[in-house]
Scaffold this active site. Structure first.
Site: not given
Ligand code: PLP
Length: 354
Positions: A49, A125, A153, A173, A175, A211, A298
Site C-alpha cells: 500500500t 487480486n 500477486q 508485499s 505477506h 527506523t 464488505c
Molecule cells: N496490491 C495488491 C494487488 C494487493 O492484493 C494488496 C493486498 O491485498 C496490496 C496491493 C496491498 O498490500 P499490503 O497489504 O502489503 O499493503
C-alpha cells in the site's frame, strides 16, 4: 523468530547495530534475488500500500490506471485516466496506446510534455488474471511514460526478472509471499528517483525515513528466499486448479468461472452462481473450517459489488455471488474435496429454499 530476539538499531555504529544492519542487508539481497534487480534498487516500506501510494503521490502530471487496480493504487492516483478492461479482465492496450499518443501530442488540457505515468498490476487480486506488463512497458518506453507495476500477486508465483528489467518501479508485499504482514518494498529502477513519501531520517539512502522494521524485513527476506526456490512448483498447481474448476462445473453446471479464457495465476479461482450470495458461502464454509474470500468488498456490514467484476461487465446479480478460492502449494486433494462437498451442499440447499 531469530531477528525478534535481538535488539539494536541498524543505523547505530556499535556491534548490536551493525548486526541489525547485516540482517537488513541480507534480506535486501534476498528480495533483489527474487525480483532480479540489484540490491540497491530495493527500498523497504510498510507494505505494498505504501509502495503504491509513494509512486502515485510523488509523480506529477497525467496518470493512467486500469479499472481493476487495487484500492491502494486507485485511491492514491488522484484524477487518473481510466484504462478499460475486456470481459476477461485484461487491460485494453489499444486504448492505452491511443491515450498515451494523445497525451504526448496534445496533453489532456492542451499542454504537452507533462510527465506521464502508467500504473498496472501484474496479476489481479480477485481473478488472478495476468496483465500484459511487457507490452505496456514497450508502449511506455515509446511514449516516455513511467511504468509502475503492482507485482504483489505475481511475486513468488511468477518470475519477476522481465518486469523488473522494463518497469520503472515495482511494488511488493511481504505477506503475499508467506512473510509477515506490515512490510513490503518498492523496487526503483536504476537512475529513477522519487521524492520520499515519508521524510525525516536518512534511512534507505534517504528514500524512506524511519527506523527499519528489522524483524519484519528479516521475515520478508526469508520468505523471498523460500519463494524463489518454490516458483517452479506453482506450475503444478495449475492442473489441480483446473481439476477443481472442472469439478465445480460438473456439480453445479450454472457456475461461472471468471477469466477462464486467459492466462491466470495458477492457484486462483474466482467463481459465482447467480442467486447465491458470497456472504452466505463465506459463512457456511467458514463454519466448515474452510477459508475463502469474497470477490465483493464488505465494509460497514454492507456488501458492495466488486469493482473488478463490474469493470469486466459482469451483471451485479452474478457479481454479488463471487468468491475467490486460493490454493496454497501444500493444499491437499482431500482439502479440495472437503471444499467441493460444502460448496455444493450450500449452493443446492439455497437453490431449493429460494
Ligand atoms: N496490491 C495488491 C494487488 C494487493 O492484493 C494488496 C493486498 O491485498 C496490496 C496491493 C496491498 O498490500 P499490503 O497489504 O502489503 O499493503
Amino acid at each position: 523468530m531469530d531477528a525478534m530476539r535481538h535488539i539494536g538499531n541498524p543505523s547505530s555504529v556499535h556491534a548490536e547495530g551493525r548486526a541489525e544492519r547485516g540482517v537488513v542487508e541480507t534480506a535486501r539481497r534476498s528480495i533483489a534475488d527474487l525480483a532480479g534487480c540489484p540490491p540497491g534498487a530495493v527500498v523497504f516500506t510498510s507494505g505494498a500500500t505504501e509502495a503504491n501510494a509513494w509512486v502515485l503521490r510523488a509523480r506529477r502530471g497525467m496518470v493512467f490506471a486500469s479499472e481493476i487496480e487495487h484500492p491502494s493504487v486507485l485511491e492514491n492516483a488522484g484524477n487518473f485516466h481510466t484504462i478499460p478492461v475486456d470481459p476477461n479482465g485484461v487491460v485494453d492496450l489499444g486504448y492505452l496506446a491511443h491515450a498515451l499518443e494523445r497525451a504526448r501530442t496534445t496533453g489532456s488540457d492542451g499542454t504537452a510534455d507533462q510527465p506521464l505515468t502508467v500504473t498496472l498490476m501484474a496479476a489481479n487480486n480477485e481473478t488472478g488474471v495476468m496483465q500484459p506488463v511487457q507490452a505496456a512497458a514497450d508502449l511506455c518506453q515509446k511514449h516516455g511514460a513511467w511504468l509502475h507495476v503492482d507485482g504483489v500477486q505475481a511475486a513468488g508465483k511468477y518470475p519477476l526478472e522481465d518486469i523488473c528489467a522494463s518497469a520503472d518501479s515495482l511494488a511488493l508485499s511481504g505477506h503475499k509471499i508467506g512473510g509477515p504482514t506490515g512490510v513490503g518494498a518498492l523496487i526503483l529502477r536504476e537512475g529513477r528517483s522519487l521524492t520520499p513519501l515519508i521524510a525525516g531520517g536518512g534511512q534507505e539512502q534517504r528514500r524512506r525515513a524511519g527506523t527499519e522494521n528489522v524483524p519484519g524485513i528479516a521475515g520478508f527476506g526469508a520468505a523471498a528466499r523460500a519463494a524463489k526456490d518454490e516458483i517452479p512448483l506453482w506450475s503444478g498447481i495449475r492442473d489441480r486448479r483446473d481439476h477443481l474448476e472442472a469439478e465445480m462445473s460438473r456439480l453445479i453446471p450454472d457456475v461461472k468461472i471468471f477469466g477462464v479464457d486467459v492466462d491466470r495465476l495458477p492457484n486462483t479461482t474466482c467463481a459465482a452462481v447467480a442467486g447465491i450470495s458470497a456472504e452466505l458461502l463465506l459463512m457456511r464454509l467458514d463454519l466448515a473450517g474452510i477459508a475463502i474470500s469474497a470477490g465483493s468488498a464488505c465494509s460497514s456490514g454492507k456488501v458492495t459489488i466488486s469493482p473488478v467484476l463490474n469493470a469486466m461487465g459482469v451483471e451485479s446479480a452474478l457479481a454479488q455471488g463471487a468468491i475467490r478460492i486460493s490454493q496454497g502449494l501444500y493444499t491437499t486433494n482431500a482439502e479440495l474435496e472437503r471444499f467441493l462437498i460444502s460448496w455444493e451442499a450450500t449452493v443446492k440447499r439455497k437453490s431449493v429454499s429460494s
